[in-house]
Design an enzyme around this catalytic site. Structure first.
Site, PDB file in Angstrom:
ATOM      1  N   GLY A  64     -10.215  -3.723   1.765  1.00 55.28           N
ATOM      2  CA  GLY A  64      -9.583  -3.735   2.751  1.00 55.28           C
ATOM      3  C   GLY A  64      -9.497  -2.547   3.294  1.00 55.28           C
ATOM      4  CG  ASP A  65      -5.919  -1.365   5.566  1.00 59.45           C
ATOM      5  OD1 ASP A  65      -5.199  -0.596   5.920  1.00 59.45           O
ATOM      6  OD2 ASP A  65      -5.523  -2.460   4.943  1.00 59.45           O
ATOM      7  CB  THR A 107      -0.869  -0.072   1.310  1.00 51.86           C
ATOM      8  OG1 THR A 107      -1.710  -1.134   1.267  1.00 51.86           O
ATOM      9  CG2 THR A 107      -1.688   1.178   1.622  1.00 51.86           C
ATOM     10  NE  ARG A 116      -9.089  -7.283   0.633  1.00 55.67           N
ATOM     11  CZ  ARG A 116      -7.749  -6.657   1.188  1.00 55.67           C
ATOM     12  NH1 ARG A 116      -7.684  -5.885   0.345  1.00 55.67           N
ATOM     13  NH2 ARG A 116      -7.254  -6.931   2.131  1.00 55.67           N
ATOM     14  N   GLY A 138      -0.502  -3.517   5.515  1.00 60.80           N
ATOM     15  CA  GLY A 138      -0.133  -4.906   5.874  1.00 60.80           C
ATOM     16  C   GLY A 138      -1.310  -5.794   5.541  1.00 60.80           C
ATOM     17  CD  GLU A 139      -3.606 -10.793   8.248  1.00 58.02           C
ATOM     18  OE1 GLU A 139      -4.674 -11.322   8.563  1.00 58.02           O
ATOM     19  OE2 GLU A 139      -2.735 -11.106   8.720  1.00 58.02           O
ATOM     20  N   GLY A 140      -4.723  -6.426   5.570  1.00 57.57           N
ATOM     21  CA  GLY A 140      -5.822  -5.369   5.875  1.00 57.57           C
ATOM     22  C   GLY A 140      -6.870  -5.928   6.561  1.00 57.57           C
TER      23      GLY A 140
END
Length: 326
Positions: free
Chosen positions: A226-227, A196, A224, A247-249
């Site tokens: 994400g964050d 990101t 999808r 990172g990992e959303g």
């Protein structure tokens, strides 16, 4: 006031075998974006203008996963998302599912300033973009040959591939083909290297702002989200600080990571770096992520629990740093 400060990132979770040339290209881009922001701050542009300016630059360069160079969906298309937040009054704007807007972060700002809403997505965001007259391009503009190759690899592995930065040559040495115990929402994934871009700024008046933009995950399901476009998760700014996450959303969403930095500063009385460290350690559970932050006092901080994070920061007193690893 402690003077202005700026930080940028190009994603947390860097493949340890990333070639040196690619590392240097990333550092050069981060340095260029930092200098662009520094010049704007020295010209007394407000923080909200600076974060938009810097993220637009990151979106235009295909090196990182935002705008041109975005990761591809399972259908081979690009669906981008972005958000921006002004700490003054906590104004915000966000977009998701954007497929033709050249600079999603600027559309997010238009949502904030020219619509009655905070968040527009998919066909609604695209229609709003055309009504506002923003620059649009064909979806093919965002697709790179490298990402087409990475999508093929992801489909062959039947998995989500996070690190679109892995070069086409030397795949056998990269983590994309190594089994991993990491899971997302309980499902195993074979590689962890999310990406990101983002920027946080505090200007000389103590005004904080943050912006984040991404193409999401390689081989992600269509639709999808994400964050990155979610205020309080991937992006947050208030009178205390500005935060952008990467990172990992799904883990960032669950932990409301960006807002949590501001919350522990406000309610626990922690300083900026203390707050960042606390949130990375205590709010990610088993997730992997990183973030950059600035405070209204002119401080700058970053934190991550991944193998690395593309990042750079600078302050008015002359400090400047660009790095990838710990």
């Amino acid at each position: 006031m402690g003077g202005w400060a700026i930080a940028v990132h190009g994603g947390a979770g860097v493949d340890p075998n990333l070639p040196q040339q690619r590392q240097e290209e990333a550092k050069q881009l981060l340095t260029r974006c930092l200098n662009l922001g520094i010049s704007a701050l020295r010209s007394n542009l407000p923080a909200i203008d600076v974060v938009e300016l810097v993220v637009r630059e990151l979106e235009t360069d295909p090196l990182f996963n935002s705008g041109r160079g975005s990761a591809l969906t399972a259908k081979g298309t690009v669906e981008m998302e972005a958000s921006i937040m002004d700490g003054c009054g906590r104004r915000c704007g966000a977009v998701s599912g954007v497929t033709t807007v050249k600079n999603p972060v600027s559309l997010a700002r238009l949502v904030m300033e020219r619509s009655p809403h905070s968040y527009l997505a998919f066909s609604g965001a695209e229609e709003f973009a055309r009504l506002q007259g923003v620059e649009v391009v064909d979806n093919e503009y965002f697709i790179t040959e490298e990402n087409v190759g990475m999508l093929k690899l992801a489909k062959e592995a039947n998995t989500i591939v996070f690190d679109y930065r892995i070069p086409a040559l030397g795949l056998e040495t990269c983590s994309a083909v190594v089994e991993s115990p990491i899971q997302m929402n309980g499902l195993p994934i074979s590689v962890y290297a999310p990406e990101t871009v983002g920027c946080v700024v505090v200007d000389s008046q103590g005004r904080c702002a943050a912006a984040t933009s991404t193409g999401g995950l390689m081989n992600k399901m269509t639709g999808r989200i994400g964050d990155s476009p979610l205020i309080g998760a991937g992006t947050y700014a208030c009178n205390l600080c500005g935060v952008s996450c990467t990172g990992e959303g799904e883990a960032i969403i669950r932990g409301t990571l960006a807002r949590e930095v501001a919350a522990v500063m406000e309610y626990k009385g922690l300083g900026l770096q203390e707050a960042v460290d606390f949130v990375v350690k205590e709010r990610l559970d088993e997730g992997k992520a990183g973030l950059i932050a600035v405070s209204s006092k002119g401080e700058v901080a970053c934190g991550f629990n991944t193998t690395g994070m593309f990042r750079g920061c600078a302050t008015e007193d002359g400090f400047m740093e660009v790095g990838i690893w710990d």
